[in-house]
Motif scaffolding. Structure first.
Motif, PDB file in Angstrom:
ATOM      1  N   VAL A   1      -9.089  13.902  -4.172  1.00  0.00           N
ATOM      2  CA  VAL A   1      -8.171  14.506  -3.205  1.00  0.00           C
ATOM      3  C   VAL A   1      -7.861  13.529  -2.074  1.00  0.00           C
ATOM      4  O   VAL A   1      -6.701  13.392  -1.643  1.00  0.00           O
ATOM      5  CB  VAL A   1      -8.773  15.810  -2.652  1.00  0.00           C
ATOM      6  N   ILE A   2      -8.874  12.822  -1.598  1.00  0.00           N
ATOM      7  CA  ILE A   2      -8.653  11.842  -0.528  1.00  0.00           C
ATOM      8  C   ILE A   2      -7.733  10.728  -1.013  1.00  0.00           C
ATOM      9  O   ILE A   2      -6.790  10.329  -0.314  1.00  0.00           O
ATOM     10  CB  ILE A   2     -10.003  11.284  -0.049  1.00  0.00           C
ATOM     11  N   PHE A   3      -7.989  10.231  -2.223  1.00  0.00           N
ATOM     12  CA  PHE A   3      -7.124   9.172  -2.758  1.00  0.00           C
ATOM     13  C   PHE A   3      -5.704   9.685  -2.987  1.00  0.00           C
ATOM     14  O   PHE A   3      -4.736   8.993  -2.658  1.00  0.00           O
ATOM     15  CB  PHE A   3      -7.697   8.642  -4.070  1.00  0.00           C
ATOM     16  N   GLY A   4      -5.565  10.875  -3.550  1.00  0.00           N
ATOM     17  CA  GLY A   4      -4.245  11.422  -3.826  1.00  0.00           C
ATOM     18  C   GLY A   4      -3.428  11.576  -2.567  1.00  0.00           C
ATOM     19  O   GLY A   4      -2.236  11.212  -2.525  1.00  0.00           O
ATOM     20  N   ALA A   5      -4.031  12.113  -1.505  1.00  0.00           N
ATOM     21  CA  ALA A   5      -3.304  12.284  -0.251  1.00  0.00           C
ATOM     22  C   ALA A   5      -2.930  10.937   0.352  1.00  0.00           C
ATOM     23  O   ALA A   5      -1.788  10.727   0.786  1.00  0.00           O
ATOM     24  CB  ALA A   5      -4.146  13.097   0.731  1.00  0.00           C
ATOM     25  N   ALA A   6      -3.881  10.012   0.384  1.00  0.00           N
ATOM     26  CA  ALA A   6      -3.609   8.707   0.994  1.00  0.00           C
ATOM     27  C   ALA A   6      -2.529   7.949   0.221  1.00  0.00           C
ATOM     28  O   ALA A   6      -1.607   7.384   0.820  1.00  0.00           O
ATOM     29  CB  ALA A   6      -4.900   7.886   1.052  1.00  0.00           C
ATOM     30  N   PHE A   7      -2.611   7.957  -1.104  1.00  0.00           N
ATOM     31  CA  PHE A   7      -1.658   7.179  -1.902  1.00  0.00           C
ATOM     32  C   PHE A   7      -0.258   7.772  -1.848  1.00  0.00           C
ATOM     33  O   PHE A   7       0.733   7.046  -1.662  1.00  0.00           O
ATOM     34  CB  PHE A   7      -2.144   7.114  -3.356  1.00  0.00           C
ATOM     35  N   LEU A   8      -0.143   9.087  -1.999  1.00  0.00           N
ATOM     36  CA  LEU A   8       1.180   9.697  -2.027  1.00  0.00           C
ATOM     37  C   LEU A   8       1.825   9.765  -0.649  1.00  0.00           C
ATOM     38  O   LEU A   8       3.051   9.902  -0.549  1.00  0.00           O
ATOM     39  CB  LEU A   8       1.098  11.100  -2.637  1.00  0.00           C
ATOM     40  N   VAL A   9       1.051   9.675   0.416  1.00  0.00           N
ATOM     41  CA  VAL A   9       1.635   9.548   1.753  1.00  0.00           C
ATOM     42  C   VAL A   9       2.088   8.105   1.990  1.00  0.00           C
ATOM     43  O   VAL A   9       3.134   7.849   2.599  1.00  0.00           O
ATOM     44  CB  VAL A   9       0.628   9.987   2.835  1.00  0.00           C
ATOM     45  N   TRP A  10       1.313   7.158   1.482  1.00  0.00           N
ATOM     46  CA  TRP A  10       1.654   5.739   1.660  1.00  0.00           C
ATOM     47  C   TRP A  10       2.863   5.328   0.839  1.00  0.00           C
ATOM     48  O   TRP A  10       3.695   4.529   1.303  1.00  0.00           O
ATOM     49  CB  TRP A  10       0.448   4.888   1.265  1.00  0.00           C
ATOM     50  N   LEU A  11       3.014   5.872  -0.358  1.00  0.00           N
ATOM     51  CA  LEU A  11       4.055   5.407  -1.281  1.00  0.00           C
ATOM     52  C   LEU A  11       5.472   5.531  -0.705  1.00  0.00           C
ATOM     53  O   LEU A  11       6.240   4.561  -0.764  1.00  0.00           O
ATOM     54  CB  LEU A  11       3.940   6.160  -2.609  1.00  0.00           C
TER      55      LEU A  11
END
Length: 451
Positions: free
Chosen positions: A379-389
């Protein structure tokens, strides 16, 4: 011909799977459709004088064939080469201690046998998380604080509701809004004066309690609902909160918004020119939340949530108080989102009703699914990556098209890795058993007749 023979033949025809119904060809169709979509998104823009100009240019250019070729390569690799790779990996895992053990397996064995190395790596990762962002420029520091860290907290809270307790919530950002407006109210920023004005940092416990109560108020009337019905109710709850914030100008400030004081701790005032103090506070909040939630996941409460998610009726029949634990999931998830709302209002310094539209709820749900429901690292990776993209694509893609790329990425994930990037072990087992027909599972992965 007897009726029995005719019935047998009819049943055989019903069981027969046409070639286009096979998953292999359905995946090919999905990838080709995705290639067409990407050709349109990345191609020339249409004009008002000729609505079909973009279609003619994009479907006759080289870009379409490039995307179709990439889609075909992905499909061929998935359908004809994935099984040999999986078999080789299984063989390597079974033959421990031989040359077939890969570097990853050897590294895991090293960590398992050397606690000091494991702790040293954890300390290095913590140091990188604390001081690494200092090397970023100001823009990316702002993205990290204003978006990444805020939505990581929101996604962690939603993971409790949907990932652990199995309740589909489409209006989770409403609690985020309640937390933000609580901060505005208790600091005297709203048109309605509070009984006592507080420091914005001291507001955090009150905002968390407010969101916890809101979670209880939402959960209590909806305990008998499951699946799509619960999702519709949570969607309605979000609209109630959003429209209230939008229309009650004399209470919330409406679309004009209100200014909110920034945090002040021990005489030190957080300033917008320096992002790192905000980041360190949010990182501490996230670390404490993750620690508590890890403990919670492996406690009696976490096991009760798992039982409710797997089969609520069976859990109730074995003595699990489903009403109590579902209310706890709503309340705990909402309180985490409220904490993020206070942090967002204090960091940005201004809020209005348009900061809490339904699109944010859908995006946070996508973060949880993309990273892996039920998995805190995922969940932490998903939020960070999809906000960064989308921020990474800002120089290459029209702002109106950025969410199309997110959609395309989610389509690919749902086809080839529905369990998420970093799934929980339980989620992996559920999907594997569902593929073999051992269990019944819904699209949300919550199983059987519940959600």
């Amino acid at each position: 011909m007897s009726n029995q023979t005719m019935n047998a033949q009819a049943a055989k025809r019903l069981r027969q799977v046409r070639w286009y119904q096979e998953p292999r060809w359905q995946r090919l169709g999905g990838l080709l459709a995705l290639a067409l979509l990407l050709a349109m998104v990345t191609g020339v823009q249409g004009t008002n004088s000729d609505p079909f100009y973009a279609i003619k240019e994009n479907f006759t250019g080289v870009g379409l064939w490039v995307y179709v070729g990439i889609a075909l390569l992905i499909w061929v690799a998935r359908e004809f080469f994935s099984e040999p790779v999986k078999q080789a990996g299984a063989t390597a895992r079974k033959t421990k201690g031989t040359v077939f053990d890969g570097p990853l397996g050897q590294f895991k064995q090293l960590l398992a046998g050397q606690p000091k190395i494991r702790w040293a790596l954890m300390a290095a990762a913590a140091a990188l998380a604390v001081w690494g962002p200092m090397g970023l420029d100001r823009y990316w520091q702002t993205v990290l604080v204003d978006q990444v860290m805020i939505f990581v907290l929101v996604a962690i809270g939603l993971n409790v509701v949907i990932g652990w307790a199995g309740m589909l919530d489409l209006g989770f950002i409403a609690f985020f809004a309640i937390g933000a407006y609580s901060a505005a109210y208790w600091t005297g920023a709203l048109p309605v004066a509070p009984p006592i004005e507080l420091n914005n940092f001291a507001v955090i416990p009150l905002a968390v309690i407010t969101c916890l109560v809101a979670g209880l108020l939402l959960g209590a009337p909806t305990l008998r609902l499951r699946g799509d019905y619960l999702a519709i109710v949570t969607l309605g709850f979000h609209e109630i909160v959003y429209l209230t914030a939008k229309n009650l100008n004399d209470v919330t400030g409406g679309t004009s918004g209100v200014k909110v004081d920034r945090w002040e701790i021990g005489g030190y005032e957080f300033r917008i020119v320096d992002q790192m103090p905000f980041y360190w506070v949010l990182l501490a909040f996230a670390a404490i939340t993750v620690f508590l939630f890890v403990r919670l996941e492996h406690s009696k409460v976490g096991r009760a949530w798992t039982a409710v998610r797997e089969d609520e009726i069976a859990a109730a029949s074995t003595g699990v108080d489903t009403v109590r634990y579902k209310l706890m999931a709503f309340a705990i998830g909402a309180s985490t989102s409220g904490l993020a709302g206070v942090a967002y209002a204090s960091k940005v310094g201004y809020i209005n009703s348009e900061n809490f539209v339904i699109l944010l709820s859908i995006l946070v749900l996508a973060y949880v699914i993309f990273g892996g429901m039920g998995s805190l690292p995922g969940v932490i990776f998903g939020a960070a990556f999809l906000v960064w993209l989308p921020e990474f694509l800002r120089d290459y893609v029209d702002p109106k098209d950025r969410h199309m790329y997110l959609g395309a990425l989610l389509v690919i994930m749902m086809i080839y890795r529905p369990q998420g990037v970093i799934p929980s072990r339980r989620r992996q087992r559920e999907l594997k058993m569902a593929e073999t027909g051992s269990v019944e599972a819904e699209a949300t992965g919550t199983g059987g007749k519940h959600s």
